[in-house]
Design a protein around this motif. Structure first.
Motif, short mmCIF file in Angstrom:
data_model
loop_
_atom_site.label_atom_id
_atom_site.label_comp_id
_atom_site.label_asym_id
_atom_site.label_seq_id
_atom_site.Cartn_x
_atom_site.Cartn_y
_atom_site.Cartn_z
N ILE A 39 -11.25 -6.44 -6.73
CA ILE A 39 -12.61 -6.10 -7.19
C ILE A 39 -12.73 -4.57 -7.23
N ALA A 40 -13.71 -3.99 -6.56
CA ALA A 40 -13.92 -2.55 -6.71
C ALA A 40 -12.81 -1.71 -6.10
N GLY A 41 -11.94 -2.35 -5.30
CA GLY A 41 -10.78 -1.64 -4.76
C GLY A 41 -9.85 -1.15 -5.87
N ASP A 42 -9.98 -1.73 -7.06
CA ASP A 42 -9.22 -1.24 -8.21
C ASP A 42 -9.30 0.28 -8.32
N LEU A 43 -10.53 0.79 -8.26
CA LEU A 43 -10.73 2.23 -8.42
C LEU A 43 -9.92 3.01 -7.39
N VAL A 44 -9.99 2.55 -6.16
CA VAL A 44 -9.36 3.25 -5.05
C VAL A 44 -7.83 3.24 -5.20
N VAL A 45 -7.29 2.08 -5.47
CA VAL A 45 -5.84 1.94 -5.56
C VAL A 45 -5.31 2.73 -6.77
N PHE A 46 -6.02 2.64 -7.89
CA PHE A 46 -5.57 3.38 -9.08
C PHE A 46 -5.69 4.89 -8.87
N LYS A 47 -6.72 5.30 -8.10
CA LYS A 47 -6.88 6.73 -7.82
C LYS A 47 -5.67 7.25 -7.05
N ILE A 48 -5.21 6.49 -6.09
CA ILE A 48 -4.04 6.90 -5.32
C ILE A 48 -2.80 6.95 -6.21
N ALA A 49 -2.64 5.91 -7.04
CA ALA A 49 -1.50 5.87 -7.95
C ALA A 49 -1.51 7.07 -8.89
N GLY A 50 -2.69 7.34 -9.44
CA GLY A 50 -2.82 8.44 -10.40
C GLY A 50 -2.53 9.79 -9.76
N ALA A 51 -3.02 9.97 -8.53
CA ALA A 51 -2.80 11.24 -7.85
C ALA A 51 -1.32 11.43 -7.52
N ALA A 52 -0.67 10.33 -7.11
CA ALA A 52 0.76 10.42 -6.78
C ALA A 52 1.57 10.75 -8.03
N ALA A 53 1.24 10.10 -9.14
CA ALA A 53 1.97 10.36 -10.38
C ALA A 53 1.72 11.79 -10.87
N GLU A 88 -5.09 10.40 2.43
CA GLU A 88 -6.26 11.27 2.30
C GLU A 88 -6.02 12.37 1.26
N GLN A 89 -4.81 12.89 1.28
CA GLN A 89 -4.49 13.95 0.32
C GLN A 89 -4.60 13.44 -1.12
N LEU A 90 -4.16 12.21 -1.33
CA LEU A 90 -4.22 11.63 -2.68
C LEU A 90 -5.65 11.21 -3.05
N TRP A 91 -6.38 10.70 -2.07
CA TRP A 91 -7.77 10.27 -2.29
C TRP A 91 -8.66 11.45 -2.68
N THR A 92 -8.41 12.61 -2.09
CA THR A 92 -9.27 13.76 -2.36
C THR A 92 -8.72 14.65 -3.47
N ALA A 93 -7.56 14.30 -4.01
CA ALA A 93 -6.94 15.16 -5.04
C ALA A 93 -7.79 15.22 -6.30
N ALA A 94 -7.60 16.28 -7.05
CA ALA A 94 -8.37 16.48 -8.28
C ALA A 94 -8.10 15.39 -9.30
#
Lengths: 569, 569
Positions: B149-163, B314-320
């Motif tokens: 459900i809304a965790g999509d945003l969170v998980v994709f944010k981490i993936a996007g920041a890592a990439a 945390e670093q990925l969650w707060t990344a630009a």
């Protein structure tokens, strides 16, 4: 309706506190409002905005660098008090004077106006600009009487950009008034909103109708008309605004605003038509926005706002800002992508195939042809079975998928593909054209099977059997169904097991396949006693008891036809 | 319900086209999806996400630097086809492999899974990560069965920041799976949504009840319970998630998500209580978000998502990141404001006053005292008159305002203020404490009047008369009422005119005031024949005919009492 609250009379205050707690990186909470959480240069003009609550992101969501310095929040749909406006202004003041912006409503005009006079008496230079963008609320000749709606965002954005650029109060006021003169909005409402704690909506629109020009607190509109298509709604909104287009204007800023319960995808659909009309009118749209910028709790409806741009306004409209809601400006250094994106399906190319494999590929295409013929004939019957407990489209999907598979197989054969490739592309085409879960399953089944074959070696019985096992694994690995769930898997498992058992015991592929197809048919018939276990709530699940599963039946049918075709070759 | 559309079957496709047209600075439209409009470094891992439409900003609204490279969009609430997933992936591929993220639903697992296998066969390395954050859909022991459900945003944010940070596909996959393991959500629904063109909602929740754990397409929840207060709802949501808190975790990312028709202010109210519970549990919240991130058309409801942070996450969650919906990172160079904000009302200081003016100030306070006494006695009667066509709070407001004015006047007298200051602060206090429009009007009236007085010169009749005119001007300049609108103005105009006429003809101030008060009373009584003309739609307007306006009556009353007190001094 508004559902989440504790004490209704504390709704606005608590909401503001919650907002400030979430976005503490942007704002600091003060009594009756919020001010920026980041340092502001001394001497900068402060842009202070505000109005009633219930309109978020108006107004607190606009606070941040490049936009507002502070926002004052009244009770739900009620003006903040004079004291609150004055207090927040004093806290936001940096010595450069204050541009005080709000929507043109009696209560706001009064309280912001009195606050301005009070602040003047204290030696703070304050200029008030009531936003008057709603063309429905008064004719152009008396534009100063118009209400403020979603144009608030646009006018405040210009004010904020001017102030951030270091302009003095005279200049910020001039530009803000100029932006207000060149900002027009028109909206419709479909359904009223309900205040926290209230039992009934604040107002209602007759079912199937829309209120043209209705205000954001339920103020009277121009008329009520039948709800129209997105295309006609776009014409209605744009015509009304284009009638006020200043001479010589060929660029506009635009905001397509949802009032709360009219959702983003609806606004995007509407935008395609709005954009077409603006283009027809010779207007270039600059930095459009579609979303929720001035809401009315959960009111259903939307409005279109246009800002008639010139060079001066365009620079301010596109300038950087960083608020909880509207953000512009570079976070990343990017440049536009220039590579051409070719999203047409390219012509497939195939690995070099042996002549033997090419012959076998043709053979596979022949099997697919028989399957497609059979499924075309069975379309109605499969649809009938599916309709008992589903949406009845299974026959159609199988017909469409197998026909596409045949096309793809024939194309591959003509391009010289080997056996594995022919089967693989047949599966892909089936998945892509059949639609739905069963299409994807069939695509997966055929492609997985093809992984046991090759484009060079001749097909041995072992490879066929291994392919069947891969097909089952593929379907159960990515599909979710297990034995007993009343799906195609209930026929596929006995098919694969029978094929393995019979070939292992030394029977020919043709005989083994026939035995396997018979096993699949028995199992498919036996699904009649099962209840579906998968997927969403199925109110029809019980109705399906006593009837076999359409997917299992069609698998058995395909297995039978394929076996017969193999035997005939 | 969904109201704006043309052909319902083209709703999803048109919405995507409209989105891409609006946000062409972020995305380019391709068949079945969108890809970034900005250049992406060769070799970067591509994060491709997707699912059904109707969930905006999921998924297209997450495309941009620091988050997704592309999004695939199916029909409303339906998985995109295998072909669409594969096509969009091919267009997004930069040679670094693809992280393919989607919510864990049967159709998506199948289509994204098959697409991944097809791409593998083409030589593109693809890793699929189904998001499984919904704790209501399966117990923790079988977390892999949970829905996304809304965790999509969170998980994709981490993936996007890592990439975006340049990590390779193994590492991006590891972190995405790790983020998914540490992301939990729980939600409630109050009311179902209606698909474009459908006559009835997709599902319904009994009135006054909420469905716990209901899925974003109406999938079955855990139970239905009575709707509770915001406080109890916060406890319900947080308790459920805190039960899965990993040992040693003391920091969390958080998303409070609205499903469509549950609005921002409601989420903010809820957040105050959620934040309190997280704090009680010893958790620090990092970069929380409240808003609409995964919607279900206009479904009413909300969910809370927590991401259990460690340093890496945390670093990925707060990344630009910079997308149409979620933006993080510095656009402006700012630093936190450090100045203390004092939003308490400071102790007023007054300009030096002459002794004569101090005496007159005391005199004014005496007049205000009589007014306050009179209005206290008249509270019930004024309320009764107001209730005929209003909300009946006029008597209460006048009592409260005049009492506050008296307090402020006495405080000013004690501080040695002169006449002008005493009257001004009395007005301010009246406005701030009375509330409503009439409070603001009375504040304005008294403060405007005070502008004709001074803190040094003795009060001459001329100054009093000039003050009355300033009061009228102030009220009509910022208030909107005109003569005949059935407001206080209908009594104020004849009062001021009579005061001017009588003093001009040589009568004493006392006599002139008495005549003016009598004129105000006659005019107030005469408002009985008028119909209100101002403000919002007033269904009660006609009921007021035959009854005088409460505001005009109270003005006449105050005028009379003030005149009697002046005469007595």
């Amino acid at each position: 309706m508004t559902t989440i609250f504790d004490a209704p009379e504390e709704f606005a205050t608590t909401a503001l506190a919650g907002f400030a707690a979430i976005y503490s990186r942007y704002v600091r909470l003060v009594k009756g409002g919020v001010v920026r959480a980041t340092k502001v240069p001394k001497g900068k003009v402060s842009v202070v905005i505000g109005g009633g609550s219930g309109h978020y992101p108006a107004f607190a969501g606009y606070v941040g660098p490049g936009l507002a310095d502070a926002a004052v929040a009244g009770d739900v749909f009620a003006s903040p008090s004079t004291a609150a406006v004055a207090r927040v202004c004093r806290l936001a003041d940096q010595g450069g004077g204050i541009l005080l912006g709000f929507g043109n409503y009696a209560g706001d005009v009064l309280n912001f106006g009195v606050a301005a006079e009070r602040l003047h008496a204290e030696g703070i230079d304050v200029r008030i600009v009531p936003v008057t963008d709603d063309v429905a609320s008064a004719p152009a000749e008396t534009a100063a009487k118009r209400r403020g709606i979603a144009g608030d965002l646009v006018v405040f954005k210009i004010a904020g950009a001017a102030a951030e650029a270091g302009m003095d109060l005279d200049e910020v006021e001039r530009l803000t008034r100029y932006a207000n003169d060149r900002t027009v909005s028109f909206g419709v409402a479909f359904k009223g909103c309900t205040l926290p704690g209230a039992a009934d909506p604040l107002f209602s629109v007759p079912k199937g109708q829309m209120a043209l020009g209705l205000g954001i607190h339920g103020e009277p509109g121009i008329s009520e008309e039948d709800i129209v298509s997105a295309t006609d709604l776009a014409t209605l909104l744009t015509d009304k605004l284009l009638a006020e287009r200043p001479a010589g204007t060929n660029r506009v800023g635009a905001v397509l605003n949802g009032l709360g319960a009219t959702k983003y995808e609806e606004l995007f659909v509407l935008w395609t038509e709005v954009a077409a009309r603006l283009k027809d009118a010779g207007l270039d749209v600059v930095f459009p926005e579609a979303g929720e910028f001035v809401t009315s709790l959960d009111m259903q409806g939307c409005s279109l706002t246009l800002l008639w741009l010139d060079d001066e306004l365009e620079q301010l409209w596109t300038a950087a800002c960083d608020t909880p809601v509207l953000r512009r400006g570079a976070t990343f250094t990017t440049e536009p992508a220039t590579d051409a994106l070719d999203d047409t399906e390219g012509k497939l190319t195939f690995a070099a195939a042996s002549d033997a494999s090419k012959v076998e590929g043709k053979c596979i295409a022949g099997i697919v042809e028989k399957i497609a013929q059979t499924l075309k004939g069975a379309e109605e019957e499969l649809g009938r079975i599916d309709a008992i407990a589903g949406d009845g489209d299974h026959g159609q999907g199988m017909r469409r998928g197998s026909a596409a598979a045949l096309d793809a197989a024939n194309t591959a054969v003509a391009a010289g593909a080997g056996a594995a490739s022919v089967l693989a592309v047949a599966g892909d085409a089936w998945a892509d054209r059949a639609g739905g879960t069963s299409g994807a399953i069939w695509g997966l089944l055929l492609r997985s099977w093809s992984n046991a074959l090759s484009d060079t070696d001749a097909i041995e019985t072992d490879a066929v059997v291994k392919g069947a096992r891969l097909a089952l694994e593929g379907v159960t690995r990515l599909g979710r169904a297990r034995l007993g769930d009343k799906t195609l898997v209930d026929a596929l498992v006995p098919f694969v097991e029978a094929l393995e058992k019979n070939t292992a015991s030394g029977k020919s592929l043709v005989d083994s396949w026939a035995a396997a197809a018979a096993a699949a048919q028995s199992a498919a018939d036996a699904t009649a006693s099962l209840t579906p276990k998968l997927g969403r709530a199925r109110p029809l699940a019980e109705k399906s008891i006593g009837h076999p599963d359409a997917g299992a039946i069609s698998l058995a049918l395909v297995a039978k036809v394929a076996g017969e075709t193999i035997a005939a070759n």
